[in-house]
Design a protein around this motif. Structure first.
Motif, PDB file in Angstrom:
ATOM      1  N   THR A 163       0.947  -1.294   0.215  1.00 54.53           N
ATOM      2  CA  THR A 163       0.103  -0.093   0.087  1.00 54.53           C
ATOM      3  C   THR A 163       0.851   1.467  -0.125  1.00 54.53           C
ATOM      4  O   THR A 163       0.406   2.467  -0.114  1.00 54.53           O
ATOM      5  N   GLU A 164       2.084   1.158  -0.031  1.00 54.07           N
ATOM      6  CA  GLU A 164       2.970   2.382   0.324  1.00 54.07           C
ATOM      7  C   GLU A 164       3.238   2.835  -1.405  1.00 54.07           C
ATOM      8  O   GLU A 164       3.749   1.999  -1.976  1.00 54.07           O
ATOM      9  N   LYS A 165       3.150   4.036  -1.512  1.00 57.72           N
ATOM     10  CA  LYS A 165       3.499   4.754  -2.713  1.00 57.72           C
ATOM     11  C   LYS A 165       4.537   6.008  -2.482  1.00 57.72           C
ATOM     12  O   LYS A 165       4.139   6.743  -1.633  1.00 57.72           O
ATOM     13  N   ILE A 166       5.407   5.938  -3.417  1.00 58.82           N
ATOM     14  CA  ILE A 166       6.231   7.149  -3.220  1.00 58.82           C
ATOM     15  C   ILE A 166       6.661   7.529  -4.659  1.00 58.82           C
ATOM     16  O   ILE A 166       6.941   6.802  -5.573  1.00 58.82           O
ATOM     17  N   ARG A 167       6.359   8.737  -4.857  1.00 56.33           N
ATOM     18  CA  ARG A 167       6.619   9.551  -6.126  1.00 56.33           C
ATOM     19  C   ARG A 167       7.874  10.273  -6.066  1.00 56.33           C
ATOM     20  O   ARG A 167       8.439  10.999  -5.132  1.00 56.33           O
ATOM     21  N   VAL A 168       8.859  10.001  -7.261  1.00 53.45           N
ATOM     22  CA  VAL A 168      10.084  10.463  -7.344  1.00 53.45           C
ATOM     23  C   VAL A 168      10.331  11.057  -8.556  1.00 53.45           C
ATOM     24  O   VAL A 168       9.742  10.540  -9.779  1.00 53.45           O
ATOM     25  N   ASN A 169      10.764  12.376  -8.620  1.00 56.26           N
ATOM     26  CA  ASN A 169      11.203  13.007  -9.935  1.00 56.26           C
ATOM     27  C   ASN A 169      12.404  12.539 -10.726  1.00 56.26           C
ATOM     28  O   ASN A 169      13.220  12.145 -10.134  1.00 56.26           O
ATOM     29  N   GLY A 170      12.203  12.517 -11.927  1.00 53.84           N
ATOM     30  CA  GLY A 170      13.397  12.158 -12.840  1.00 53.84           C
ATOM     31  C   GLY A 170      14.049  13.436 -13.344  1.00 53.84           C
ATOM     32  O   GLY A 170      13.606  14.479 -12.986  1.00 53.84           O
ATOM     33  N   ILE A 214      15.822   8.289 -13.435  1.00 50.96           N
ATOM     34  CA  ILE A 214      14.883   8.307 -12.296  1.00 50.96           C
ATOM     35  C   ILE A 214      15.744   7.611 -11.035  1.00 50.96           C
ATOM     36  O   ILE A 214      16.196   6.425 -11.374  1.00 50.96           O
ATOM     37  N   ARG A 215      16.120   8.141 -10.119  1.00 48.44           N
ATOM     38  CA  ARG A 215      16.631   7.267  -8.826  1.00 48.44           C
ATOM     39  C   ARG A 215      15.914   7.310  -7.702  1.00 48.44           C
ATOM     40  O   ARG A 215      14.910   8.011  -7.312  1.00 48.44           O
ATOM     41  N   PHE A 216      16.042   6.215  -7.053  1.00 45.73           N
ATOM     42  CA  PHE A 216      15.136   5.796  -5.873  1.00 45.73           C
ATOM     43  C   PHE A 216      15.842   5.216  -4.733  1.00 45.73           C
ATOM     44  O   PHE A 216      16.746   4.076  -5.156  1.00 45.73           O
ATOM     45  N   MET A 217      15.584   5.544  -3.615  1.00 44.30           N
ATOM     46  CA  MET A 217      16.341   4.957  -2.239  1.00 44.30           C
ATOM     47  C   MET A 217      15.267   4.156  -1.570  1.00 44.30           C
ATOM     48  O   MET A 217      14.508   4.677  -0.586  1.00 44.30           O
ATOM     49  N   PRO A 218      15.213   2.758  -1.793  1.00 51.67           N
ATOM     50  CA  PRO A 218      14.043   2.043  -1.108  1.00 51.67           C
ATOM     51  C   PRO A 218      14.567   2.013   0.509  1.00 51.67           C
ATOM     52  O   PRO A 218      15.578   1.889   0.910  1.00 51.67           O
TER      53      PRO A 218
END
Length: 529
Positions: A56-63, A73-77
């Protein structure tokens, strides 16, 4: 003639190239690379983001656009498990691309980003205590490669775990060299009547090579366990490049691009400015707008502060996680460092308290003894202090600005203090902040007493009653010579009596003979017998 299948594969490799790891450690960086349009201005014409989901967790990340038709696009889980993503873009080529990766447990040495803990202190995300022992290297990433490598080697063998560093190059006394990379695409370069170079820039186009170089150095710091305290704006330009006076629209575009590139780096801290009040091209109220823009664009909520020159900012505002202060007087003596902490109710880092060195300016000629004592005064008060060195060095470099080698006498002593603090059962607080500014405690079983410049021949065992130990508890004492970096275990065991007024003495009023020299401390630890 090429077969239709071969042509299709070639087309897809150009139009949709995803270079991404299948497994990524928690708090490491997952990166998506997409091939996209190069026509027009990809920096301003194309919007790109991705939504990452885990249950259910949603995270929006800018590219961001990385040049050469490449979008990233980079993401830190921050949680382990199977993450899925879907891109969002105004370009059909980049929109609605999907994929997934597995976030696994972190490996040794990966403790995650630093966070605030216990109101005034810090921990890594995995719970490990973090005590900031920082140094200052404003323009180190704008130097020749050989000097940057020397700086990294110096840091690898130094006691510091945080570096204050600027994004933009610095044009200031003792650091006026032109860097190899600039943040914007240069459109012109002319000489004025005095022979001074004037630059013009396309402020709508960033130079990805500049940011790639910055990112490499941030990763280099991560490898050796150092946090990068990134200074987003500074006043040290003097109109040479004009990066301190880009205008609000360009400032916000720069913030958006910088945060898209760097937010996924776990060792990044945001410092909105160095000496914000000396940037005369930016009114005070714009800093709220800029700070909110940074915080809104960072889904991981990295640490965030703003550094002052002569006037403090509103450090209690919710966007700021801790306080970064310039004020040398706060750690010149006992009791001052805790006063601002009690005003802002944030972790307090005195990031500029003057520097050890031999510059003629008053801020650049502390002795090694004064720099070391500043750290002790700060730590005893439950606050933290940042180092800087301003000696002229080999090759006419000054560590505080350009990096290079450390030649001062304080770093080794600061490292000695760091080991003492990290060996304590927890962060220090003044045991009795109202009256006793020399005695810190981690809990009622651990005390650290610092005498500073005071020379005493004898010390009667005594502790503050406030939060002090009960009667009949036994303590061992070690004598710490903070300058000669020596610890001597004393033979006596002390036993606490019932409090007398506001103090707790040994039941036999035993004393300790002290050598007649300054900068001594005592470590007092309960023993079970």
């Amino acid at each position: 003639m090429k077969s239709p299948i071969l042509f299709l594969l070639l087309f897809l490799s150009i139009q949709f190239c995803v270079l991404a790891q299948e497994q990524v450690q928690r708090w490491d960086r997952f990166e998506i690379t997409l091939a996209g349009p190069q026509n027009g201005n990809p920096f301003t014409d194309i919007t790109l983001a991705a939504e990452f989901t885990l249950g259910t967790e949603k995270i929006r990340v800018n590219g961001f656009y990385d040049g050469g038709g490449s979008f990233k696009i980079r993401f830190m889980p921050q949680k382990t498990g199977q993450w899925k993503y879907k891109t969002i873009s105004n370009s059909k080529v980049l929109n609605a691309k999907t994929g997934s990766f597995t976030c696994i447990e972190p490996q040794e040495g990966n403790h995650g980003p630093v966070q605030v803990a216990d109101t005034y202190h810090f921990k890594y995300a995995d719970g490990k205590r973090y005590y900031p022992f920082g140094t200052t290297l404003y323009a180190w990433t704008h130097q020749p490669q050989q000097l940057e490598e020397i700086t990294l080697k110096t840091l690898e063998n130094a006691p510091f775990n945080k570096v204050r560093m600027c994004v933009f190059p610095k044009y200031y006394s003792n650091v006026e060299n032109e860097p190899e990379f600039y943040p914007y695409v240069k459109t012109g370069e002319t000489k004025d009547s005095k022979g001074k170079t004037k630059f013009t820039w396309d402020l709508s186009r960033f130079d990805p090579d500049f940011f790639k170089h910055l990112e490499k150095r941030i990763d280099d710091l991560k490898t050796i366990g150092i946090e990068a305290d990134i200074i987003i704006f500074h006043p040290y330009d003097k109109g040479h490049w004009g990066f301190d006076s880009l205008g609000k629209e360009n400032d916000l575009r720069y913030i958006q691009y910088l945060t898209a590139r760097l937010s996924s780096f776990r060792n990044v801290w945001w410092s909105m400015a160095n000496e914000f009040d000396y940037i005369k091209t930016k009114p005070r109220d714009v800093w709220d707008t800029y700070t909110k823009a940074v915080v809104a664009a960072d889904p991981y909520k990295h640490l965030c502060s703003i550094h002052n020159g002569s006037v403090y900012y509103d450090n209690w505002k919710p966007e700021f996680t801790h306080v970064s202060i310039q004020n040398g007087s706060t750690v010149e003596d006992f009791g001052r460092a805790t006063l601002l902490r009690d005003v802002f109710f944030r972790p307090m880092i005195y990031d500029e308290v003057c520097y050890e060195g031999d510059l003629p300016q008053r801020w650049g000629h502390l002795s090694g003894e004064e720099m070391t004592a500043a750290f002790w005064h700060g730590v005893i008060a439950g606050t933290y202090v940042t180092h800087g060195e301003t000696y002229k060095n080999a090759g006419d470099t000054i560590f505080w600005a350009k990096g290079g080698r450390l030649i001062g006498s304080s770093p080794a002593r600061i490292g000695f203090l760091r080991k003492i603090l990290e060996a304590a059962p927890g962060p220090l607080e003044l045991a009795d902040p109202w009256k006793d500014h020399q005695t810190a405690t981690a809990d009622s079983s651990y005390y650290l007493v610092y005498f500073g410049k005071e020379i005493k021949s004898e010390w009667t065992f005594n502790l503050p009653k406030k939060a002090g130990p009960r009667a009949n508890r036994k303590f061992a004492v070690e004598l710490i010579d903070t300058w000669n970096m020596a610890i001597t275990k004393l033979p006596d065991i002390f036993e606490t009596a019932e409090p007398t007024d506001y103090r707790i003495f040994d039941k036999n009023h035993k004393s300790i003979r002290l050598p007649a020299r300054p900068y001594l401390a005592l470590r007092i630890v309960e023993v079970k017998m």
